[in-house]
Design a protein around this motif. Sequence first.
Motif, PDB file in Angstrom:
ATOM      1  N   PHE A 100      -4.627   6.877   3.041  1.00  0.00           N
ATOM      2  CA  PHE A 100      -4.468   5.832   2.026  1.00  0.00           C
ATOM      3  C   PHE A 100      -4.593   6.392   0.615  1.00  0.00           C
ATOM      4  CE2 PHE A 100      -4.773   1.712   0.155  1.00  0.00           C
ATOM      5  CZ  PHE A 100      -5.751   1.793  -0.824  1.00  0.00           C
ATOM      6  N   LEU A 160       4.480   7.262   2.163  1.00  0.00           N
ATOM      7  CA  LEU A 160       4.874   6.053   2.899  1.00  0.00           C
ATOM      8  C   LEU A 160       4.452   4.806   2.130  1.00  0.00           C
ATOM      9  CD1 LEU A 160       3.355   7.222   6.297  1.00  0.00           C
ATOM     10  CD2 LEU A 160       5.768   7.193   5.775  1.00  0.00           C
ATOM     11  N   LEU A 196       0.102   7.109  16.845  1.00  0.00           N
ATOM     12  CA  LEU A 196      -0.969   7.054  15.854  1.00  0.00           C
ATOM     13  C   LEU A 196      -1.738   5.755  15.973  1.00  0.00           C
ATOM     14  CD1 LEU A 196       1.150   8.504  12.979  1.00  0.00           C
ATOM     15  CD2 LEU A 196      -1.054   9.442  13.626  1.00  0.00           C
ATOM     16  N   GLY A 207       1.823  16.965  10.797  1.00  0.00           N
ATOM     17  CA  GLY A 207       0.894  17.048  11.915  1.00  0.00           C
ATOM     18  C   GLY A 207      -0.381  16.236  11.745  1.00  0.00           C
ATOM     19  N   ARG A 208      -0.434  15.415  10.709  1.00  0.00           N
ATOM     20  CA  ARG A 208      -1.646  14.614  10.454  1.00  0.00           C
ATOM     21  C   ARG A 208      -1.315  13.141  10.323  1.00  0.00           C
ATOM     22  NH1 ARG A 208      -6.214  17.114   8.457  1.00  0.00           N
ATOM     23  NH2 ARG A 208      -6.098  19.374   8.428  1.00  0.00           N
ATOM     24  N   GLY A 209      -2.346  12.302  10.462  1.00  0.00           N
ATOM     25  CA  GLY A 209      -2.143  10.878  10.236  1.00  0.00           C
ATOM     26  C   GLY A 209      -2.059  10.566   8.753  1.00  0.00           C
ATOM     27  N   PRO A 210      -1.449   9.438   8.388  1.00  0.00           N
ATOM     28  CA  PRO A 210      -1.366   9.042   6.975  1.00  0.00           C
ATOM     29  C   PRO A 210      -2.750   8.805   6.373  1.00  0.00           C
ATOM     30  CG  PRO A 210       0.177   7.771   8.304  1.00  0.00           C
ATOM     31  CD  PRO A 210      -0.714   8.510   9.249  1.00  0.00           C
ATOM     32  N   GLY A 227      -6.113   7.906  12.980  1.00  0.00           N
ATOM     33  CA  GLY A 227      -6.505   9.039  13.791  1.00  0.00           C
ATOM     34  C   GLY A 227      -5.568  10.219  13.548  1.00  0.00           C
ATOM     35  N   GLN A 262       1.186  11.491   3.849  1.00  0.00           N
ATOM     36  CA  GLN A 262       1.084  12.107   5.166  1.00  0.00           C
ATOM     37  C   GLN A 262       1.502  13.564   5.088  1.00  0.00           C
ATOM     38  OE1 GLN A 262       3.505  10.429   8.328  1.00  0.00           O
ATOM     39  NE2 GLN A 262       2.042  11.100   9.886  1.00  0.00           N
ATOM     40  N   PHE A 312       5.248  -0.210   7.933  1.00  0.00           N
ATOM     41  CA  PHE A 312       5.517   0.950   7.098  1.00  0.00           C
ATOM     42  C   PHE A 312       7.009   1.194   6.900  1.00  0.00           C
ATOM     43  CE2 PHE A 312       1.491   3.152   6.467  1.00  0.00           C
ATOM     44  CZ  PHE A 312       0.663   2.462   7.329  1.00  0.00           C
ATOM     45  N   GLY A 313       7.340   1.766   5.751  1.00  0.00           N
ATOM     46  CA  GLY A 313       8.665   2.300   5.534  1.00  0.00           C
ATOM     47  C   GLY A 313       8.787   3.655   6.210  1.00  0.00           C
ATOM     48  N   LYS A 314       9.992   4.249   6.146  1.00  0.00           N
ATOM     49  CA  LYS A 314      10.224   5.515   6.846  1.00  0.00           C
ATOM     50  C   LYS A 314       9.653   6.715   6.100  1.00  0.00           C
ATOM     51  CE  LYS A 314      14.390   3.897   9.121  1.00  0.00           C
ATOM     52  NZ  LYS A 314      15.845   4.059   9.305  1.00  0.00           N
ATOM     53  N   GLN A 339       0.841  -1.195   0.000  1.00  0.00           N
ATOM     54  CA  GLN A 339       0.000   0.000   0.000  1.00  0.00           C
ATOM     55  C   GLN A 339       0.880   1.251   0.000  1.00  0.00           C
ATOM     56  OE1 GLN A 339      -3.048   0.056   2.997  1.00  0.00           O
ATOM     57  NE2 GLN A 339      -3.345  -2.151   3.000  1.00  0.00           N
ATOM     58  N   TYR A 373       0.661   5.461   1.132  1.00  0.00           N
ATOM     59  CA  TYR A 373      -0.069   6.474   1.894  1.00  0.00           C
ATOM     60  C   TYR A 373       0.605   7.823   1.718  1.00  0.00           C
ATOM     61  CZ  TYR A 373      -2.532   2.763   4.427  1.00  0.00           C
ATOM     62  OH  TYR A 373      -3.324   1.684   4.743  1.00  0.00           O
TER      63      TYR A 373
END
Lengths: 111, 112
Positions: A46, A89, B90, A41-44, B104, A38, A101-103, A34, A36
């Motif tokens: 999709f 990501l 997270l 300051g936020r979540g990843p 989240g 990002q 996840f990768g970095k 997958q 993603y």
Amino acid sequence: SQKIEQNSEALNIQEGKTATLTCNYTNYSPAYLQWYRQDPGRGPVFLLLIRENEKEKRKERLKVTFDTTLKQSLFHITASQPADSATYLCALDFLDDKIIFGKGTRLHILP
Amino acid sequence: DVKVTQSSRYLVKRTGEKVFLECVQDMDHENMFWYRQDPGLGLRLIYFSYDVKMKEKGDIPEGYSVSREKKERFSLILESASTNQTSMYLCASRTTGYTEAFFGQGTRLTVV
């Protein structure tokens, strides 16, 4: 040892060009892969998912390839725009429902 | 729209305190995850859960425990907070199978 490597920490691309990000992995056998996005300051969020028996997947300006022999995925953004600037990501998806996840690669699209 | 809600956006705790981070999802997802994210280290999996009361260790479970008493809620517990647990935490959830994960907004925890 098991590793997921994204080709570089940061990538600068001129607006309008194609950005290509690489994800390589060793000693893993994911069923799916997958990607993603990002923002700070936020979540990843999709973007795309590709199965091990699929070679390529497209969604609008995004394209993902998955080569299980090379253990590599390439993520392309065509006609890139400054709004595409973010961290991207890659994530390996396993039969036991785990996601690793990768970095990430920080992509900067320069106007 | 799927919503994954983490109880706090920012948290400051003292060394040695017991810390609870809560995560709630509203889409009846079976799978839930806790990650921490640090500069240069990326997202690292702490624990995940594939059903109520079921849990599996991720890559860095030391110093953490989890609880999933109800399907919609997954809690991360720091038994005795230490400064090296200062990080962005997270939570994510998804339905069983190879599907997208929903995240989240993250909890930035500082341990002083």
